[in-house]
Design a protein around this motif. Sequence first.
Motif, PDB file in Angstrom:
ATOM      1  N   LEU A  96     -14.074 -19.448  18.287  1.00 52.26           N
ATOM      2  CA  LEU A  96     -15.325 -18.912  17.744  1.00 52.26           C
ATOM      3  C   LEU A  96     -15.308 -17.388  17.752  1.00 52.26           C
ATOM      4  CD1 LEU A  96     -17.852 -21.404  19.381  1.00 52.26           C
ATOM      5  CD2 LEU A  96     -17.313 -21.223  16.934  1.00 52.26           C
ATOM      6  N   ALA A  97     -14.801 -16.809  18.834  1.00 48.76           N
ATOM      7  CA  ALA A  97     -14.708 -15.347  18.912  1.00 48.76           C
ATOM      8  C   ALA A  97     -13.844 -14.799  17.774  1.00 48.76           C
ATOM      9  CB  ALA A  97     -14.150 -14.926  20.267  1.00 48.76           C
ATOM     10  N   ASN A  98     -12.782 -15.543  17.423  1.00 48.38           N
ATOM     11  CA  ASN A  98     -11.916 -15.120  16.315  1.00 48.38           C
ATOM     12  C   ASN A  98     -12.666 -15.125  14.985  1.00 48.38           C
ATOM     13  OD1 ASN A  98      -9.825 -14.916  18.152  1.00 48.38           O
ATOM     14  ND2 ASN A  98      -8.919 -16.898  17.612  1.00 48.38           N
ATOM     15  N   LEU A  99     -13.743 -15.905  14.910  1.00 48.80           N
ATOM     16  CA  LEU A  99     -14.584 -15.931  13.715  1.00 48.80           C
ATOM     17  C   LEU A  99     -15.716 -14.907  13.809  1.00 48.80           C
ATOM     18  CD1 LEU A  99     -14.990 -19.819  13.230  1.00 48.80           C
ATOM     19  CD2 LEU A  99     -13.487 -18.281  11.929  1.00 48.80           C
ATOM     20  N   GLY A 100     -15.769 -14.188  14.913  1.00 47.31           N
ATOM     21  CA  GLY A 100     -16.846 -13.237  15.109  1.00 47.31           C
ATOM     22  C   GLY A 100     -18.129 -13.873  15.581  1.00 47.31           C
ATOM     23  N   VAL A 101     -17.999 -15.039  16.237  1.00 50.23           N
ATOM     24  CA  VAL A 101     -19.159 -15.813  16.677  1.00 50.23           C
ATOM     25  C   VAL A 101     -19.173 -15.881  18.194  1.00 50.23           C
ATOM     26  CG1 VAL A 101     -20.238 -18.096  16.670  1.00 50.23           C
ATOM     27  CG2 VAL A 101     -19.219 -17.197  14.577  1.00 50.23           C
ATOM     28  N   ASN A 102     -20.346 -15.657  18.784  1.00 50.08           N
ATOM     29  CA  ASN A 102     -20.543 -15.792  20.229  1.00 50.08           C
ATOM     30  C   ASN A 102     -20.852 -17.251  20.542  1.00 50.08           C
ATOM     31  OD1 ASN A 102     -21.336 -15.760  22.904  1.00 50.08           O
ATOM     32  ND2 ASN A 102     -22.789 -14.082  22.672  1.00 50.08           N
ATOM     33  N   ALA A 103     -19.995 -17.893  21.347  1.00 47.71           N
ATOM     34  CA  ALA A 103     -20.171 -19.319  21.645  1.00 47.71           C
ATOM     35  C   ALA A 103     -21.524 -19.612  22.266  1.00 47.71           C
ATOM     36  CB  ALA A 103     -19.049 -19.805  22.560  1.00 47.71           C
TER      37      ALA A 103
END
Length: 277
Positions: A170-177
């Motif tokens: 998710l971080a690689n997508l720019g998303v905070n889990a």
Amino acid sequence: MNFALDAIWWRLSNPHIRALASVLVAPALWRTGRELSVRELLGERGFRYLLDLDDNKSFRLPENVGNPLLGKYAENLLAFWLANAPHSRLLGRNVQLFNLKNQLVGELDFVAQLNGRIYHIELACKYFGAYDGQPENMVGLNSQDNLLNKIDKLNQQLNYSQNPAGQQALANLGVNAAEVQCVSVVRGMGFSHSGSLKNVRYAENAWTGVLLNHLQQIDFKNKKFYRLPKNQFLAPARVSCSLVVDWDKIGEQSGLIAEVVQRPDGYFHEIQRFMLI
């Protein structure tokens, strides 16, 4: 339950849009406790968008949406929706998860933003039958595929985005889990000899059909039927008169069979479904 009488199936004519609508609005076969609501999936303008797609006779879904495999077809339809619906943004699909040894340990079906909220979405479309309709006995047309195993697997998949590999993906997508809600979209039908499902595991409004053995002596005189190809399982059938047959022409091969009646639009519409084993 006579699922095919819902007004939407009288209204929609494009077979791909009908299948898409079933992925979006059909009831769950079983409850995970983490369902993505139809309201959230459709959004405020989603139903109007579906109708506009259906009314646009020149509209064609991207060629890569169609697939002879039911699961892939359903995934492609949902991906199209998440990428194109007015309230949605598709952030990732089949997002691979790797552990610290760089070994593949799973996938997230979809990561998407709906109405400003970010979701990890797991999709399942399954068709199971058992004479008594009990969950522990429910199997697919492939007898190696069974309901309890699928329930367990889906529950595991719903937790993927919260483990270290999922958090990194998710971080690689720019998303905070921490901002992600894990949800399910479960579709399909359950079949039993009685045509009903009575167990707390099933959704109360689940689509149901009748389980038949090809050795049974069945009198279906003056009725018409259509054998559903696998990539047409999703939505109630709507077919031309050239495709319908009498029961004695159905054959003994296992599969899903729709009983159909002709309606004012000239097409034969599904009113009941059978699983033939």
